[in-house]
Each structure stands twice: as structure tokens, then as C-alpha cells.
Design an enzyme around this catalytic site. Sequence first.
Site, PDB file in Angstrom:
ATOM      1  N   GLN A   1       4.331  -0.774   0.527  1.00  0.00           N
ATOM      2  CA  GLN A   1       3.363   0.273   0.202  1.00  0.00           C
ATOM      3  C   GLN A   1       3.702   0.946  -1.132  1.00  0.00           C
ATOM      4  O   GLN A   1       3.581   2.156  -1.280  1.00  0.00           O
ATOM      5  CB  GLN A   1       3.317   1.312   1.319  1.00  0.00           C
ATOM      6  CG  GLN A   1       2.831   0.737   2.627  1.00  0.00           C
ATOM      7  CD  GLN A   1       2.831   1.754   3.753  1.00  0.00           C
ATOM      8  OE1 GLN A   1       3.017   2.945   3.549  1.00  0.00           O
ATOM      9  NE2 GLN A   1       2.617   1.275   4.967  1.00  0.00           N
ATOM     10  N   CYS A   2       4.092   0.148  -2.100  1.00  0.00           N
ATOM     11  CA  CYS A   2       4.543   0.637  -3.402  1.00  0.00           C
ATOM     12  C   CYS A   2       3.557   0.187  -4.475  1.00  0.00           C
ATOM     13  O   CYS A   2       2.879  -0.833  -4.316  1.00  0.00           O
ATOM     14  CB  CYS A   2       5.934   0.056  -3.676  1.00  0.00           C
ATOM     15  SG  CYS A   2       6.631   0.438  -5.284  1.00  0.00           S
ATOM     16  N   GLY A   3       3.497   0.907  -5.555  1.00  0.00           N
ATOM     17  CA  GLY A   3       2.663   0.476  -6.674  1.00  0.00           C
ATOM     18  C   GLY A   3       3.088  -0.870  -7.233  1.00  0.00           C
ATOM     19  O   GLY A   3       2.284  -1.586  -7.838  1.00  0.00           O
TER      20      GLY A   3
END
Length: 173
Positions: free
Chosen positions: A51-53
Site C-alpha cells: 500500500q505504498c506509492g
Amino acid sequence: MKLFLTALLMTTSAFSASSIHEFTMNNIEGQATPLSTFKGKAVLLVNVASQCGYTPQYSGLQALYEKYKGKGLVIVGVPANNFGGQEPGSNEEIKQFCSRKYSVTFPIMSKVSVKGSDQTPLYQYLTTTMGGDVKWNFTKFLVGKDGKPVQRFEPGVSPDSPELAAAIEKALR
């Protein structure tokens, strides 16, 4: 006291290690995976999060793995929830996410901590050897065929960057 001694032994072993081949991690299914399995191969260790950029880097890592695995590169994903709670899932959820969304075929380990008081011994070794604490998800550690770290790449260095490709090609020689 027993827990303290175990932690002390783990820390001591990380600092006295001379290569990643001295460590064992659990794979995403929970099975012990001695990193000595990768002797004679270059290894790119990447702390990953779903769930990271930077999560779309999974696509580039898979492409990199497909391009170089026949030449002796292994990419190892190391899920960690150390940064912004961006890897909250269980090992099973992480495994499903990687295969369904990004068709990942490179090895993924069980979720660990890559920073802090509960940092896994492998990352104690890597960060002591290569520039200090991991600052964010998708930090990449390139390790030579001998198991010794050779270069570190921060998250902003994408898997398709010429800089990373050049380092991998050099490590594969």
C-alpha cells in the site's frame, strides 16, 4: 533472561556475519529458506509493501527478474510494515496480492521488521554494512555472488533505471 540472550545472540550473529549466506529467513509460506541457497547468484533484496506509492515497482522488479534470472540474478521481496503501516496484511494476503496484481514469480519472504528494535538480523547486517537504517519501502540492496553487499539503491531508483541495470550486470560478471 532467555529472551534477552536470544536477542543478544541474534544481534551478535548479524554483526559478525560476513555475507548474507549466513542468514536464514522464512519464505512467504513460512518455510525456512537458508540464503546460502543463493550462493553463486547476485541477489537484489527489496523491502516491499502493498500500500505504498512505490508499490507499482513490483512490475519493474518482475520484469528485471525475468530479464536477468537466466544470468544468475535472484530478486527477493522482503515485506515489512515499518513505514506508514503500508504492509498491514498477513503473509497469505501478501502472497495473493503479489501474484494476482503483479504476477510476481520471484521469492517473497515472510513479513519482518527492517528497522527498529525488532529488526531482522539480515537487515541489521545490511544496514550496518551499507549506509544505515532503511528510510522507506522499496529500498534495494544488491548483493554479489559471494553474498557480500555491493550497492544500495534508495526507493526512488526504479527497477528499470540504467543505474540499477548497470550495477546488476557488473554483479553478474
